[in-house]
Design a protein around this motif. Structure first.
Motif, PDB file in Angstrom:
ATOM      1  N   GLY A  53       0.891  -1.192  -0.158  1.00 61.49           N
ATOM      2  CA  GLY A  53      -0.110  -0.101  -0.138  1.00 61.49           C
ATOM      3  C   GLY A  53       0.816   1.258   0.234  1.00 61.49           C
ATOM      4  O   GLY A  53       0.289   2.418  -0.057  1.00 61.49           O
ATOM      5  N   MET A  54       2.369   1.114  -0.160  1.00 57.45           N
ATOM      6  CA  MET A  54       3.076   2.297  -0.100  1.00 57.45           C
ATOM      7  C   MET A  54       3.068   2.961  -1.182  1.00 57.45           C
ATOM      8  O   MET A  54       2.644   2.381  -2.327  1.00 57.45           O
ATOM      9  CB  MET A  54       4.462   2.041   0.329  1.00 57.45           C
ATOM     10  N   HIS A  55       3.211   4.351  -1.255  1.00 55.50           N
ATOM     11  CA  HIS A  55       3.426   5.249  -2.341  1.00 55.50           C
ATOM     12  C   HIS A  55       4.640   4.818  -3.387  1.00 55.50           C
ATOM     13  O   HIS A  55       4.796   4.971  -4.595  1.00 55.50           O
ATOM     14  CB  HIS A  55       3.358   6.870  -2.053  1.00 55.50           C
ATOM     15  N   ALA A  56       5.752   4.777  -2.458  1.00 52.35           N
ATOM     16  CA  ALA A  56       6.924   4.336  -3.193  1.00 52.35           C
ATOM     17  C   ALA A  56       6.811   3.150  -3.953  1.00 52.35           C
ATOM     18  O   ALA A  56       6.227   2.474  -3.719  1.00 52.35           O
ATOM     19  CB  ALA A  56       8.058   3.931  -2.112  1.00 52.35           C
ATOM     20  N   ARG A  57       7.276   3.217  -5.231  1.00 51.75           N
ATOM     21  CA  ARG A  57       7.412   2.398  -6.138  1.00 51.75           C
ATOM     22  C   ARG A  57       8.357   1.040  -5.946  1.00 51.75           C
ATOM     23  O   ARG A  57       7.786   0.049  -6.058  1.00 51.75           O
ATOM     24  CB  ARG A  57       7.775   2.597  -7.750  1.00 51.75           C
ATOM     25  N   VAL A  58       9.563   1.135  -5.541  1.00 51.48           N
ATOM     26  CA  VAL A  58      10.298   0.387  -5.207  1.00 51.48           C
ATOM     27  C   VAL A  58      11.082   0.576  -3.809  1.00 51.48           C
ATOM     28  O   VAL A  58      11.521   1.312  -3.711  1.00 51.48           O
ATOM     29  CB  VAL A  58      11.470   0.114  -6.473  1.00 51.48           C
ATOM     30  N   LEU A  59      11.415  -0.475  -3.119  1.00 56.27           N
ATOM     31  CA  LEU A  59      12.294  -0.731  -1.859  1.00 56.27           C
ATOM     32  C   LEU A  59      13.408  -1.615  -2.102  1.00 56.27           C
ATOM     33  O   LEU A  59      13.209  -2.570  -2.851  1.00 56.27           O
ATOM     34  CB  LEU A  59      11.516  -1.128  -0.563  1.00 56.27           C
ATOM     35  N   THR A  60      14.727  -1.036  -1.938  1.00 57.88           N
ATOM     36  CA  THR A  60      15.988  -1.606  -2.123  1.00 57.88           C
ATOM     37  C   THR A  60      16.109  -2.273  -0.680  1.00 57.88           C
ATOM     38  O   THR A  60      16.753  -1.376  -0.047  1.00 57.88           O
ATOM     39  CB  THR A  60      16.936  -0.945  -2.659  1.00 57.88           C
ATOM     40  N   ILE A  61      15.858  -3.392  -0.456  1.00 54.14           N
ATOM     41  CA  ILE A  61      15.946  -3.757   0.873  1.00 54.14           C
ATOM     42  C   ILE A  61      17.552  -4.557   1.145  1.00 54.14           C
ATOM     43  O   ILE A  61      17.683  -5.672   0.353  1.00 54.14           O
ATOM     44  CB  ILE A  61      15.015  -5.002   1.215  1.00 54.14           C
ATOM     45  N   MET A  62      18.275  -4.073   2.279  1.00 51.09           N
ATOM     46  CA  MET A  62      19.481  -4.590   2.207  1.00 51.09           C
ATOM     47  C   MET A  62      19.170  -5.905   3.425  1.00 51.09           C
ATOM     48  O   MET A  62      18.682  -5.655   4.391  1.00 51.09           O
ATOM     49  CB  MET A  62      20.356  -3.147   3.018  1.00 51.09           C
ATOM     50  N   ALA A  63      20.205  -6.854   3.295  1.00 53.03           N
ATOM     51  CA  ALA A  63      20.601  -7.581   4.348  1.00 53.03           C
ATOM     52  C   ALA A  63      22.081  -7.191   5.049  1.00 53.03           C
ATOM     53  O   ALA A  63      22.669  -6.718   4.375  1.00 53.03           O
ATOM     54  CB  ALA A  63      20.588  -9.141   3.621  1.00 53.03           C
ATOM     55  N   THR A  64      21.972  -7.543   6.046  1.00 57.76           N
ATOM     56  CA  THR A  64      22.873  -6.932   6.834  1.00 57.76           C
ATOM     57  C   THR A  64      23.946  -8.062   7.740  1.00 57.76           C
ATOM     58  O   THR A  64      25.168  -7.772   8.104  1.00 57.76           O
ATOM     59  CB  THR A  64      22.746  -5.869   7.729  1.00 57.76           C
ATOM     60  N   ARG A  65      23.331  -9.142   8.163  1.00 57.94           N
ATOM     61  CA  ARG A  65      23.698  -9.931   9.201  1.00 57.94           C
ATOM     62  C   ARG A  65      23.190 -11.159   9.190  1.00 57.94           C
ATOM     63  O   ARG A  65      22.235 -11.649   7.979  1.00 57.94           O
ATOM     64  CB  ARG A  65      23.547  -9.584  10.607  1.00 57.94           C
TER      65      ARG A  65
END
Ligand SMILES: [Zn+2]
Length: 423
Positions: A53-65
Motif C-alpha cells: 500500500g505504500m506510495h514508493a514504487r520500489v524498496l531496495t532492501i538490504m541484508a546485513t547479518r
C-alpha cells in the motif's frame, strides 16, 4: 544503517523527522515513481505487509547479518521486481497497483564483520569446532577487535562464522535473484559494538524486532579493526564483480580507506582517458584511436541483464555510496573518468538531514553531485507511511537544491535508479 553512533534506530538529533520540515500544499507526484535505494524493513517484519500500500514504487532492501538474509529472500519471493521492463511498463500503465516492489540486496554489514573469520587468508588461524573452543574464539576476537575483549564480553559474542561460507551462500542467493545487488557492505571507523544483553534487557526486548541489531543497548569500547573490515568488504566487492552486480556501500569516518579499498580492486583496469584534443581528432576522422583493452569490459559493464555476456571483474560495475556524508572533494575523487565503475551517491533524511550542520553540508555535496548520479533513500527499519514521508522529504530537498521541478527531479532520480540497478 549509517548512524555515526552505530545506533540503527537513529536516535540522534532528528530535527527533520520531528516535523520541522516545510509544509507543502502541492500534491507530490508519486506516480512518477520514487525508488528507495537503501532501507531495512526486514528489521520490523510486522511492517512488511504495508509495502503493497505504500506510495514508493520500489524498496531496495538490504541484508546485513546472519539473522536477516533469509528474511530479505522471503520478502523478495512475495514482492520481488522482475526486471527493468516490468518496472518501466508500470509507469505507463498507472491503473494497476504493482505487486512487484522490492529489489533485494545481500551482504554483511561492517558492524557485524567481527562475526566472520577469513578462512581464506586467516589472520587468526582460527580453528572451528562445534561448539566453538573458548581459546579459539578468544584468539579470533582478540585478532579482530580493539582493545582485546575481556572474558565477560567474549562470552557474549557468537561463535565466528567462515567468510567463505557466507560468500558462497550469497553467491547462490544472487544467482537465484537476477535483480539482486550486494549490500549492505562497507567500512565504519566510528562504530563500537553494543554490550551483551543483561537479563532485564533480554526479558524486556521487543520480540517484533529482528534480532542481531543494537536495540538500544549501551555501547562497549570495542571496535572492529580496520584491516579486518577491509578484508570482509573486499571479499564482497569481488563477489559483486564476479557476477556483475551493483553494491550499496556504507562509509562512516572512513572515506579515504574506503576509496583505497575500491581503488585496489580496479587497479590495472582503469579506463584510458582520451584528451579533448584526441577527441576532436577522432571526431574529425583524422585518426582512429581504438580503445584500450578494457573498452570491451566497459561495453559489457552493464551486467547480467544485458544480452552481451558479462565478463567477470574483481570490482563491481556500479557502486552506491549510501547516505553519503563525505565532503564534495571526496565525491569528486569518485568521478575521475579513469575509474572503471560508475559511482552513485544516495541521500537520506535520517543521516544527511539529521542535524543543522549536516543539512548545510548536504546542499554543497548535492550541488557537486552530477545530475545522473543522484539517488534517494529512507535507510529506515520499518516500511509504511513514515518511509513514504521521508522519501517525499528527501526528494523535495534534492529538487530544491538542484533547482529542479518535482516532475523533472523525480524522473531523473528514477532513471538514475534504473541505471544503477540494471546497468
Ligand atoms: Zn543501511
Amino acid at each position: 544503517m549509517c548512524s555515526p553512533t552505530g545506533d540503527e534506530t537513529h536516535q540522534h538529533d532528528e530535527h527533520n523527522r520531528e516535523g520541522t520540515e516545510a509544509q507543502h500544499t502541492d500534491v507530490f507526484p508519486w506516480h512518477l515513481g520514487v525508488c528507495d535505494a537503501h532501507c531495512h524493513p526486514t528489521d520490523t517484519m510486522s511492517s512488511i505487509a504495508s509495502i503493497s500500500g505504500m506510495h514508493a514504487r520500489v524498496l531496495t532492501i538490504m541484508a546485513t547479518r546472519s539473522q536477516d538474509q533469509n528474511l530479505v529472500s522471503s520478502v523478495t519471493a512475495h514482492y520481488g521486481v522482475n526486471g527493468r521492463n516490468e518496472l518501466a511498463t508500470s509507469f505507463i500503465d498507472q491503473t494497476a497497483q504493482p505487486s512487484d516492489k522490492v529489489v533485494p540486496a545481500f551482504g554483511w554489514h561492517p558492524w557485524f564483520s567481527y562475526q566472520l573469520y577469513d578462512d581464506a587468508a586467516d589472520e587468526t588461524s582460527y580453528v572451528p569446532s562445534e561448539p566453538a573452543d573458548v581459546q579459539q574464539k578468544a584468539k579470533h576476537y582478540t585478532a579482530v577487535l580493539s582493545p582485546a575483549p575481556d572474558f565477560e564480553f567474549l562470552s557474549s559474542l557468537p561463535d565466528p562464522l567462515p567468510l567463505s561460507g557466507f560468500i558462497s551462500e550469497t553467491r547462490d542467493r544472487l544467482v537465484g535473484n537476477p535483480t539482486a545487488l550486494v549490500g549492505e557492505i562497507g567500512l565504519d571507523k566510528a562504530f563500537r559494538l553494543p554490550l551483551g544483553w543483561n537479563q532485564t534487557e533480554k526479558s524486556e526486548r521487543d520480540a517484533g524486532v529482528t534480532p542481531g541489531g543494537r536495540e538500544g543497548r549501551m555501547l562497549s569500547p570495542y571496535h572492529v579493526k580496520m584491516p579486518h573490515q577491509v578484508r570482509i568488504l573486499k571479499a564482497q566487492l569481488r563477489l559483486a564483480g564476479e557476477l556483475g552486480r551493483p553494491v550499496s556501500v556504507h562509509g562512516v569516518q572512513a572515506h579515504g580507506v574506503l576509496f583505497d579499498a575500491l581503488a585496489s580492486l580496479w587497479k590495472g583496469h582503469e579506463k584510458e582517458v582520451v584528451s579533448r584534443r584526441k577527441q576532436r581528432l577522432v571526431a574529425q576522422g583524422a585518426e582512429d584511436f581504438s580503445s584500450s583493452d578494457d573498452d570491451d569490459d566497459w561495453a559489457s559493464e552493464k551486467g547480467p541483464s544485458d544480452e552481451k555476456p558479462y565478463k567477470p571483474k574483481p570490482f563491481p560495475p556500479r557502486v552506491c555510496l549510501h547516505s553519503f556524508s563525505g565532503p564534495p572533494q571526496m565525491l569528486q575523487q569518485y568521478l575521475n573518468p579513469a575509474i572503471p565503475a560508475r559511482v552513485y551517491f544516495s541521500f537520506s533524511v535520517v543521516v544527511n538531514l539529521s542535524t543543522h550542520g549536516l543539512e548545510s553540508k548536504f546542499a554543497d555535496v548535492t550541488q557537486a553531485c552530477p545530475d545522473d548520479r543522484i539517488l534517494v533513500e529512507s535507510d529506515l527499519h520499518t516500511a509504511g507511511d513514515e518511509m513514504d514521508r521521508l522519501l517525499e522529504q528527501i526528494c523535495r530537498k534534492v529538487c530544491d537544491v538542484k533547482g529542479w521541478t518535482l516532475a523533472e527531479g523525480l524522473e531523473r532520480i528514477r532513471k538514475n535508479y534504473e541505471d544503477f540497478i540494471f546497468g
